[in-house]
Design a protein around this motif. Sequence first.
Motif, PDB file in Angstrom:
ATOM      1  N   LEU A  85       2.808  -3.028  78.118  1.00 35.22           N
ATOM      2  CA  LEU A  85       4.067  -3.460  77.529  1.00 35.22           C
ATOM      3  C   LEU A  85       4.999  -2.272  77.281  1.00 35.22           C
ATOM      4  O   LEU A  85       6.180  -2.349  77.580  1.00 35.22           O
ATOM      5  N   ASP A  86       4.457  -1.168  76.760  1.00 35.63           N
ATOM      6  CA  ASP A  86       5.351  -0.047  76.468  1.00 35.63           C
ATOM      7  C   ASP A  86       5.878   0.598  77.742  1.00 35.63           C
ATOM      8  O   ASP A  86       6.997   1.121  77.756  1.00 35.63           O
ATOM      9  N   LEU A  87       5.118   0.561  78.831  1.00 36.87           N
ATOM     10  CA  LEU A  87       5.626   1.099  80.102  1.00 36.87           C
ATOM     11  C   LEU A  87       6.780   0.254  80.629  1.00 36.87           C
ATOM     12  O   LEU A  87       7.734   0.780  81.216  1.00 36.87           O
ATOM     13  N   THR A  88       6.724  -1.039  80.405  1.00 38.22           N
ATOM     14  CA  THR A  88       7.818  -1.921  80.810  1.00 38.22           C
ATOM     15  C   THR A  88       9.066  -1.626  79.990  1.00 38.22           C
ATOM     16  O   THR A  88      10.174  -1.556  80.533  1.00 38.22           O
ATOM     17  N   VAL A  89       8.893  -1.433  78.694  1.00 38.76           N
ATOM     18  CA  VAL A  89      10.031  -1.109  77.831  1.00 38.76           C
ATOM     19  C   VAL A  89      10.633   0.231  78.238  1.00 38.76           C
ATOM     20  O   VAL A  89      11.852   0.365  78.324  1.00 38.76           O
ATOM     21  N   LEU A  90       9.787   1.204  78.528  1.00 40.00           N
ATOM     22  CA  LEU A  90      10.296   2.500  78.955  1.00 40.00           C
ATOM     23  C   LEU A  90      11.081   2.398  80.262  1.00 40.00           C
ATOM     24  O   LEU A  90      12.132   2.995  80.417  1.00 40.00           O
ATOM     25  N   ALA A  91      10.563   1.622  81.199  1.00 39.59           N
ATOM     26  CA  ALA A  91      11.209   1.518  82.513  1.00 39.59           C
ATOM     27  C   ALA A  91      12.467   0.657  82.474  1.00 39.59           C
ATOM     28  O   ALA A  91      13.443   0.959  83.171  1.00 39.59           O
ATOM     29  N   MET A  92      12.475  -0.392  81.688  1.00 39.04           N
ATOM     30  CA  MET A  92      13.575  -1.357  81.738  1.00 39.04           C
ATOM     31  C   MET A  92      14.613  -1.195  80.623  1.00 39.04           C
ATOM     32  O   MET A  92      15.703  -1.751  80.727  1.00 39.04           O
TER      33      MET A  92
ATOM     34  N   GLU B 239       9.993   6.104  87.873  1.00 41.97           N
ATOM     35  CA  GLU B 239       8.869   5.193  87.584  1.00 41.97           C
ATOM     36  C   GLU B 239       7.539   5.868  87.894  1.00 41.97           C
ATOM     37  O   GLU B 239       6.571   5.724  87.146  1.00 41.97           O
ATOM     38  N   SER B 240       7.487   6.607  88.994  1.00 42.44           N
ATOM     39  CA  SER B 240       6.276   7.349  89.330  1.00 42.44           C
ATOM     40  C   SER B 240       5.947   8.377  88.248  1.00 42.44           C
ATOM     41  O   SER B 240       4.797   8.475  87.802  1.00 42.44           O
ATOM     42  N   ASP B 241       6.951   9.137  87.819  1.00 42.61           N
ATOM     43  CA  ASP B 241       6.740  10.120  86.754  1.00 42.61           C
ATOM     44  C   ASP B 241       6.343   9.444  85.446  1.00 42.61           C
ATOM     45  O   ASP B 241       5.477   9.938  84.726  1.00 42.61           O
ATOM     46  N   LEU B 242       6.970   8.318  85.157  1.00 36.83           N
ATOM     47  CA  LEU B 242       6.664   7.568  83.943  1.00 36.83           C
ATOM     48  C   LEU B 242       5.191   7.154  83.921  1.00 36.83           C
ATOM     49  O   LEU B 242       4.504   7.336  82.913  1.00 36.83           O
ATOM     50  N   LEU B 243       4.710   6.637  85.025  1.00 38.47           N
ATOM     51  CA  LEU B 243       3.310   6.219  85.098  1.00 38.47           C
ATOM     52  C   LEU B 243       2.356   7.405  85.026  1.00 38.47           C
ATOM     53  O   LEU B 243       1.297   7.322  84.409  1.00 38.47           O
ATOM     54  N   LYS B 244       2.735   8.514  85.658  1.00 40.59           N
ATOM     55  CA  LYS B 244       1.879   9.706  85.637  1.00 40.59           C
ATOM     56  C   LYS B 244       1.751  10.292  84.241  1.00 40.59           C
ATOM     57  O   LYS B 244       0.738  10.893  83.911  1.00 40.59           O
ATOM     58  N   VAL B 245       2.780  10.149  83.429  1.00 39.47           N
ATOM     59  CA  VAL B 245       2.745  10.717  82.078  1.00 39.47           C
ATOM     60  C   VAL B 245       2.220   9.705  81.066  1.00 39.47           C
ATOM     61  O   VAL B 245       1.304   9.994  80.302  1.00 39.47           O
ATOM     62  N   TRP B 246       2.798   8.508  81.044  1.00 37.38           N
ATOM     63  CA  TRP B 246       2.523   7.589  79.951  1.00 37.38           C
ATOM     64  C   TRP B 246       1.213   6.816  80.077  1.00 37.38           C
ATOM     65  O   TRP B 246       0.608   6.468  79.059  1.00 37.38           O
TER      66      TRP B 246
END
Length: 91
Positions: free
Chosen positions: A1-8, A47-54
């Motif tokens: 859920l937090d990854l979706t909030v970060l991305a969107m 999005e790739s960086d977001l997933l790699k970090v979060w």
Amino acid sequence: LDLTVLAMIYLPTFYIFKAGVFSGSSDPSVWASAGLENYVTNFAKDESDLLKVWFPADLVCFSVPLYLRLPVRHIVSFVWTAYLSFRRGGH
């Protein structure tokens, strides 16, 4: 859920504020259009960086003792914001 909030939510907001600072216009619709255009352009890399970090950060955050969760989250958030600002903050 937090990854979706970060991305969107977080990333579009970041790009709109960046456009507001650097656009030289006082019209918020210009900020929004420029910011969302940059968001769409950089989405795949961000999005790739977001997933790699979060994703790993969430695993670490929920594996540490309860009293360390907030400090770990704040440290990762600070590092992420600094990284994104250095990577995407310039003109």
